[in-house]
Design an enzyme around this catalytic site. Structure first.
Site: not given
Length: 275
Positions: A39, A41, A43, A116, A184
């Site tokens: 995904h 995000h 990080d 998520h 996640d």
């Protein structure tokens, strides 16, 4: 997470500091042929610009395949637009949906949606079964190295000195390995289905079960839930990762998971596992 198979590298997510990690580990980034993004995000993707630009500077050849959720082409383009230097290698972006995303003669890559806060996927790497020659049997018959053995390994019966030699008597099946990477997510049926019978399951376990409600609010799993996932999926070994910075050491998460799934280990930098 970096997986190497038959000399080809597959990178799962690409966080900050990825090039430093490759250098310390002594792995050439030019081995990477596929990048699987769970995904978008930060990080999980902030290492992409530097890695792609470095590959260009290293004279990377061939096509680098990047697999990710819908919008990946736009997200990557937006990320790279902040640099005067442009990507000089051939990158093919595949926006994925549930199911198989790549297959060749040796292995398959599949994905499944997770739960998520944004669109997110888990990935499975499945090595195909292969046949191995039963050497004593072949030597007894006097079959030389060459095309006949190649046919047997490909599952084709052969004829030697007028006698039919079957695949079943001349070879044995070596079952392929399965590695699953879960990004996640909340505990969900989709993650269980993707992870079924994994030889190695690598999954997030952000928080302890003592603050399960907080994990649920942020749509992450606890260590206990990660272990439950491994149990439900009949996995052989579990590696947990993606830990909250609130934990100074990971023993509490490892011990929590081991109460549910004994063969659990916490990930750490440069952990190597051969399966």
């Amino acid at each position: 997470m970096y997986l190497e198979f038959n000399g080809e590298g597959i990178l799962f997510d690409c966080g900050e500091g990825i090039q430093r990690q490759f250098k310390i580990a002594g792995i050439a980034p030019t081995k990477i042929r596929r990048i699987c993004i769970t995904h978008w995000h930060g990080d999980h993707v902030l290492g992409l610009p530097g890695l792609l630009l470095t590959l260009g500077a290293c004279g990377y050849t061939g096509v680098l395949h990047l697999y990710g959720p819908s919008g990946s082409k736009e997200y990557l383009g937006n990320m790279m637009s902040g640099f005067a230097e442009k990507i000089s290698i051939d990158v093919e972006v595949h926006e994925i949906a549930q199911g198989m995303i790549f297959e060749n003669d040796l292995y398959m890559l599949s994905c499944a949606p997770l739960e998520h806060s944004i669109e997110c996927f888990g990935f499975s790497f499945i090595e195909k079964d292969r046949r191995r020659i039963i050497v004593p049997f072949i030597r007894k018959l006097g079959i030389p190295d060459g095309p006949l053995l190649g046919k047997l390994q490909r599952g084709i019966d052969v004829v030697w000195e007028g006698k039919n030699i079957t695949v079943d008597e001349a070879t044995r099946v070596v079952h392929g390995k399965k590695v699953v990477y879960i990004g996640d997510t909340l505990f969900c049926n989709s993650a269980v289905g993707l992870s079924l019978d994994a030889d190695l399951l690598i999954t997030e376990a952000t928080l302890s079960d003592t603050i399960e409600e907080k994990a649920e609010n942020y749509k992450h799993m606890t260590a206990k839930q990660a272990a439950m996932l491994a149990n439900h999926a009949n996995a052989k070994k579990l590696i947990i990762t993606h830990f909250s910075q609130r934990y100074k050491t990971m023993e509490v998460l490892e011990e929590e998971a081991q109460t549910v799934f004994a063969n659990t280990q916490c990930a750490y930098d440069f952990l190597k596992i051969k399966i």
